[in-house]
Design a protein around this motif. Structure first.
Motif, mmCIF file in Angstrom:
data_model
loop_
_atom_site.group_PDB
_atom_site.id
_atom_site.type_symbol
_atom_site.label_atom_id
_atom_site.label_comp_id
_atom_site.label_asym_id
_atom_site.label_seq_id
_atom_site.Cartn_x
_atom_site.Cartn_y
_atom_site.Cartn_z
ATOM 1 N N ASN A 39 0.850 -1.187 0.000
ATOM 2 C CA ASN A 39 0.000 0.000 0.000
ATOM 3 C C ASN A 39 0.889 1.242 0.000
ATOM 4 N N PRO A 40 0.846 2.127 -0.984
ATOM 5 C CA PRO A 40 -0.016 2.006 -2.163
ATOM 6 C C PRO A 40 0.529 0.987 -3.151
ATOM 7 N N MET A 41 -0.317 0.606 -4.111
ATOM 8 C CA MET A 41 0.104 -0.318 -5.151
ATOM 9 C C MET A 41 0.700 0.495 -6.304
ATOM 10 N N GLY A 42 0.903 -0.177 -7.427
ATOM 11 C CA GLY A 42 1.609 0.507 -8.512
ATOM 12 C C GLY A 42 0.739 1.477 -9.300
ATOM 13 N N THR A 43 1.375 2.217 -10.197
ATOM 14 C CA THR A 43 0.658 3.105 -11.112
ATOM 15 C C THR A 43 1.062 2.760 -12.550
ATOM 16 N N CYS A 44 0.207 3.129 -13.498
ATOM 17 C CA CYS A 44 0.529 2.916 -14.910
ATOM 18 C C CYS A 44 0.974 4.244 -15.510
ATOM 19 N N SER A 45 2.081 4.250 -16.227
ATOM 20 C CA SER A 45 2.559 5.516 -16.775
ATOM 21 C C SER A 45 2.557 5.529 -18.293
ATOM 22 N N THR A 46 2.310 4.390 -18.923
ATOM 23 C CA THR A 46 2.310 4.379 -20.389
ATOM 24 C C THR A 46 1.007 3.814 -20.948
ATOM 25 N N ALA A 47 -0.067 3.936 -20.172
ATOM 26 C CA ALA A 47 -1.368 3.475 -20.665
ATOM 27 C C ALA A 47 -1.996 4.605 -21.479
ATOM 28 N N THR A 48 -2.207 4.379 -22.794
ATOM 29 C CA THR A 48 -2.712 5.452 -23.649
ATOM 30 C C THR A 48 -4.095 5.924 -23.215
ATOM 31 N N CYS A 49 -4.862 5.068 -22.543
ATOM 32 C CA CYS A 49 -6.173 5.512 -22.055
ATOM 33 C C CYS A 49 -5.997 6.699 -21.123
ATOM 34 N N HIS A 50 -4.911 6.692 -20.362
ATOM 35 C CA HIS A 50 -4.676 7.791 -19.425
ATOM 36 C C HIS A 50 -3.804 8.860 -20.076
ATOM 37 N N SER A 51 -4.209 9.264 -21.268
ATOM 38 C CA SER A 51 -3.510 10.347 -21.966
ATOM 39 C C SER A 51 -4.461 11.518 -22.091
ATOM 40 N N ASN A 52 -3.950 12.638 -22.561
ATOM 41 C CA ASN A 52 -4.803 13.829 -22.697
ATOM 42 C C ASN A 52 -5.456 13.905 -24.076
ATOM 43 N N GLY A 53 -5.349 12.845 -24.845
ATOM 44 C CA GLY A 53 -5.961 12.847 -26.175
ATOM 45 C C GLY A 53 -5.046 13.462 -27.221
ATOM 46 N N LYS A 54 -3.898 13.974 -26.776
ATOM 47 C CA LYS A 54 -2.914 14.564 -27.693
ATOM 48 C C LYS A 54 -1.602 13.797 -27.578
ATOM 49 N N GLY A 55 -1.631 12.646 -26.932
ATOM 50 C CA GLY A 55 -0.443 11.825 -26.830
ATOM 51 C C GLY A 55 0.379 12.031 -25.572
#
Ligand code: HEC
Ligand code: HEC
Ligand code: HEC
Ligand code: HEC
Ligand code: HEC
Ligand code: HEC
Ligand code: HEC
Length: 349
Positions: free
Chosen positions: A110-126
């Motif tokens: 705790n806390p667990m990991g985070t994703c840093s290269t998941a395109t879903c979590h982008s601003n829509g501009k990459g």
């Protein structure tokens, strides 16, 4: 006897490789599909719930696991219980990278990991954003809407503080619907994130018109109010003339020119405020955004009286100066003479 028998059994099975299951368990037998999210940072032995955000990301379908756990999931045999939680490299899950091996013990980290290269979590501009830690409180509307892109983004002419679209549409998620689908009222308001990279940004207007090649076409807002459109460029700036034309090129209706550009006869050019006082305070200042570009031609002011159906019949200007009102129409093309207002009565006073 029983205890001894059990002990023997345990000893016999210890250290042995896992055999293929004799039973045909379906996928939800051991961890439910998807796994239940525990509300805490711990596993819940009563329900089998684990810390995580599976509910918001996966469904009961096997292929919904693939994005994060890898394509091998679609052909998983029972032997996938290898004490490693497989995760795709594509999502950049921090615990996987750091540890090379991810497993949850009975007391998960705790806390667990985070994703840093998941395109879903982008601003829509990459531009990728690190996700909240796996197992964080689920995103809510509207607070969670700025987790991946700003509300509104600072690009183009988005409705941010101090911008024109901000003045007209407000700054919150309520403004997005003017030019986009209103994701905030969808059953799954965050599901649109998964289309990143799979489709173009969707721009659409409830009142008609379209967006292409960075320009809006046939959008009422960018008309002169009479069906003539001037396609504006996303990211550009407009003056009043950008939609209405200027004093010489103006496309204003009826007898505008005879009032706003006729000093020789009137002694002065009337300002817009003389007849549109509920919308502007002078020729270049909008005083009420609510009345401007609201699909209604708001006419009010000291010069106009109470116009009825395109006719000024209560306007002092069009009187003989003695209380008799002359009715004139906005679209009338007859040039007024002195007698149009004076002395045309049957019995002039
Ligand atoms: C959005 C990405 C994502 C999706 C989609 C996803 N998972 Fe997970 N899953 C994770 C992450 C991240 C972890 C755990 C990471 C850790 O332990 O640090 C995890 C852990 C698990 C675990 C181990 C739980 C535990 O702690 O014992 C199981 C089982 C699991 N997932 C099954 C599934 C199944 C089945 C599906 C499809 C129905 C699925 N997952 C879909 C991201 C995802
Ligand atoms: C017999 C119990 C059991 C059954 C049935 C089962 N799983 Fe699992 N599953 C596990 C365990 C335990 C894990 C924890 C990770 C590990 O030990 O590899 C897991 C992990 C997972 C994960 C996380 C990724 C990974 O490989 O670690 C996915 C995805 C998954 N299972 C999908 C499925 C699917 C799809 C089915 C049906 C074809 C299924 N599971 C059936 C026990 C089971
Ligand atoms: C998990 C990240 C994430 C969250 C949270 C998120 N968005 Fe998005 N949003 C995206 C991505 C990625 C795109 C670009 C989609 C594409 O490229 O197809 C996007 C695009 C948009 C667009 C542009 C129109 C479109 O769909 O192409 C709007 C409007 C929008 N989001 C509104 C919202 C609202 C409202 C919320 C809150 C309910 C929200 N977003 C929450 C990731 C997110
Ligand atoms: C006045 C119209 C308008 C409004 C209002 C508007 N957008 Fe946009 N939005 C656009 C246009 C135009 C684009 C550019 C599309 C393209 O480049 O293809 C865009 C692009 C986007 C993108 C893609 C990334 C980017 O920065 O270009 C996101 C995300 C987005 N909008 C979210 C929102 C959100 C969230 C709101 C509400 C707070 C909102 N928009 C309000 C017109 C608008
Ligand atoms: C003498 C009064 C008067 C003055 C001064 C005036 N307007 Fe108007 N305006 C009107 C009337 C009357 C209408 C028509 C309303 C209708 O058709 O219902 C109108 C309509 C409009 C419309 C709607 C589209 C159109 O052309 O009919 C716009 C835009 C407009 N005026 C802009 C302006 C601007 C900009 C100024 C200042 C440069 C201005 N007006 C000055 C009386 C005036
Ligand atoms: C983006 C296009 C656009 C721009 C830029 C624009 N207008 Fe307008 N304006 C309109 C439209 C469309 C109407 C038609 C009536 C309506 O929908 O309110 C209008 C109507 C008006 C009216 C008539 C009164 C009314 O409320 O209908 C006045 C006066 C006016 N505009 C003044 C201005 C001034 C002053 C500026 C510069 C500060 C300006 N406009 C900039 C589009 C625009
Ligand atoms: C649109 C209507 C209208 C027209 C056209 C018009 N007048 Fe007037 N006139 C008025 C009004 C109303 C008054 C009342 C006094 C005022 O408010 O200035 C007035 C007043 C006058 C006066 C009295 C002096 C004064 O200024 O008060 C004279 C003289 C006069 N007009 C002459 C003319 C002549 C000559 C013409 C043609 C060249 C003409 N008017 C055209 C409306 C008009």
């Amino acid at each position: 006897m029983l205890a001894l028998l059990l002990l023997t059994l345990v000893q016999l099975t210890a250290g042995k490789a896992q055999a293929a299951s004799q039973y045909n368990y379906d996928c939800s037998f051991c961890h439910t599909m998807p796994p239940l999210d525990s509300a805490t940072s711990k596993k819940d032995p009563n329900t089998g719930a684990v810390p995580g955000n599976h509910a918001g990301h996966a469904t009961s379908a096997v292929n919904s696991c693939v994005t994060c756990h890898g394509s091998q999931v679609s052909t998983y045999p029972m032997g996938h219980r290898n004490k490693t939680i497989e995760l795709s490299d594509g999502i950049g899950y921090s615990r996987k990278i750091a540890a090379g091996f991810v497993n949850q013990t009975s007391v998960p980290p705790n806390p667990m990991g985070t994703c840093s290269t998941a395109t879903c979590h982008s601003n829509g501009k990459g531009t990728l954003r690190a996700t909240p830690a796996w197992g964080s409180a689920a995103l809510t509307v509207p607070g969670g809407c700025s987790a991946c892109h700003d509300v509104a983004p600072s690009t183009g002419n988005h409705p941010t503080a101090g911008t024109k679209h901000g003045n007209y549409y407000g700054l919150g998620t309520g403004s997005c619907v003017k030019c986009h689908t209103d994701h905030s009222v969808q059953a799954k308001p965050f599901a649109h994130a998964t289309s990143a990279g799979h489709r173009a940004i969707e721009v659409k207007f409830a009142g008609g018109g379209s967006f292409a090649a960075n320009q809006c076409s046939n959008v009422y807002c960018h008309s002169n109010g009479r069906g003539t459109y001037t396609p504006p460029t996303w990211g550009g700036t407009l003056t009043c003339a950008g939609c209405h034309g200027d004093a010489t090129t103006n496309t204003l209706s009826g007898n505008h020119a005879k009032h706003v550009n006729n000093a020789a006869f009137l002694g002065t050019n009337y300002g817009c405020v003389e007849c549109h006082s509920s919308t502007v305070s002078n020729d270049t200042t909008i005083s009420s955004f609510a009345n401007h570009v609201n699909q209604t031609k708001d006419v009010a002011g000291t010069r106009v009286g109470t116009p009825v159906s395109g006719t000024c019949s209560t306007s002092y200007c069009h009187s003989d100066g003695k209380g008799t009102m002359k009715s004139v129409t906005w679209t009338g093309s007859t040039a007024l003479t002195c007698k149009s207002c004076h002395g045309a009565d049957a019995a002039p006073a």
